[in-house]
Design a protein around this motif. Structure first.
Motif, PDB file in Angstrom:
ATOM      1  N   LYS A  44       0.845  -1.178   0.000  1.00 42.06           N
ATOM      2  CA  LYS A  44       0.000   0.000   0.000  1.00 42.06           C
ATOM      3  C   LYS A  44       0.892   1.243   0.000  1.00 42.06           C
ATOM      4  CE  LYS A  44      -3.747   2.021   2.656  1.00 42.06           C
ATOM      5  NZ  LYS A  44      -4.552   1.901   3.857  1.00 42.06           N
ATOM      6  N   GLN A  45       0.595   2.182  -0.876  1.00 42.46           N
ATOM      7  CA  GLN A  45       1.382   3.402  -0.932  1.00 42.46           C
ATOM      8  C   GLN A  45       0.979   4.335   0.187  1.00 42.46           C
ATOM      9  OE1 GLN A  45       0.775   4.956  -4.871  1.00 42.46           O
ATOM     10  NE2 GLN A  45       2.860   4.389  -5.436  1.00 42.46           N
ATOM     11  N   ASN A  46       1.976   4.975   0.783  1.00 40.04           N
ATOM     12  CA  ASN A  46       1.736   5.931   1.848  1.00 40.04           C
ATOM     13  C   ASN A  46       1.535   7.311   1.226  1.00 40.04           C
ATOM     14  OD1 ASN A  46       1.544   7.295   4.190  1.00 40.04           O
ATOM     15  ND2 ASN A  46       3.596   6.840   4.910  1.00 40.04           N
ATOM     16  N   LYS A  47       0.356   7.864   1.398  1.00 39.88           N
ATOM     17  CA  LYS A  47       0.044   9.161   0.798  1.00 39.88           C
ATOM     18  C   LYS A  47       0.094  10.282   1.823  1.00 39.88           C
ATOM     19  CE  LYS A  47      -2.688   7.206  -2.874  1.00 39.88           C
ATOM     20  NZ  LYS A  47      -3.913   7.220  -3.629  1.00 39.88           N
ATOM     21  N   CYS A  48       0.516   9.987   3.043  1.00 37.89           N
ATOM     22  CA  CYS A  48       0.591  10.998   4.088  1.00 37.89           C
ATOM     23  C   CYS A  48       2.022  11.494   4.225  1.00 37.89           C
ATOM     24  CB  CYS A  48       0.156  10.412   5.432  1.00 37.89           C
ATOM     25  SG  CYS A  48      -1.566   9.934   5.478  1.00 37.89           S
ATOM     26  N   SER A  49       2.143  12.739   4.596  1.00 34.51           N
ATOM     27  CA  SER A  49       3.469  13.285   4.844  1.00 34.51           C
ATOM     28  C   SER A  49       3.965  12.789   6.208  1.00 34.51           C
ATOM     29  CB  SER A  49       3.421  14.814   4.837  1.00 34.51           C
ATOM     30  OG  SER A  49       2.705  15.290   5.962  1.00 34.51           O
ATOM     31  N   THR A 101       2.085  14.517   8.979  1.00 35.14           N
ATOM     32  CA  THR A 101       0.744  13.957   9.193  1.00 35.14           C
ATOM     33  C   THR A 101       0.825  12.657   9.964  1.00 35.14           C
ATOM     34  OG1 THR A 101      -0.032  14.976   7.149  1.00 35.14           O
ATOM     35  CG2 THR A 101      -1.357  13.182   8.036  1.00 35.14           C
ATOM     36  N   GLU A 102       1.781  11.802   9.631  1.00 34.43           N
ATOM     37  CA  GLU A 102       1.950  10.545  10.356  1.00 34.43           C
ATOM     38  C   GLU A 102       2.292  10.797  11.818  1.00 34.43           C
ATOM     39  OE1 GLU A 102       4.795   8.121   8.362  1.00 34.43           O
ATOM     40  OE2 GLU A 102       3.424   7.620   6.741  1.00 34.43           O
TER      41      GLU A 102
END
Length: 93
Positions: free
Chosen positions: A3-8, A11-12
């Motif tokens: 799964k690609q991580n789309k959060c900066s 944000t994490e």
């Protein structure tokens, strides 16, 4: 498939802090209820009675609302900031 991580990263980090804060916010009040329930069950099973401990248990349970509010104020920064601003406003008057 990964799964690609789309959060900066920021944000994490914010999400991690929120999850930890919510865990603390629920764990402390639950322990205030769970400990007395365990005490009551054990003393009922052992047929043991101690008035001072029973009074203390009811005192702990009655503090649930106050402790929940204080934990929320100290754990979540917006509530903490608003509370300190309120105290500062009252101290100026």
């Amino acid at each position: 498939m990964e799964k690609q991580n789309k959060c900066s990263g920021r944000t994490e980090a914010m999400q991690r802090r929120l999850i930890i804060a919510l865990f603390i916010q629920t764990a402390i009040p639950i322990s205030l209820i769970l400990a007395p329930v365990v005490y009551i069950l054990v003393t009922a099973e052992l047929n043991y009675y101690n008035q001072s401990l029973t009074n203390f248990i009811f005192l702990v349970v009655s503090m649930h609302g106050t402790v929940s509010a204080l934990v929320m104020i100290f754990i979540h920064k917006p509530y903490r900031d608003a509370t300190w601003n309120l105290f500062r406003w009252f101290s100026k008057r």
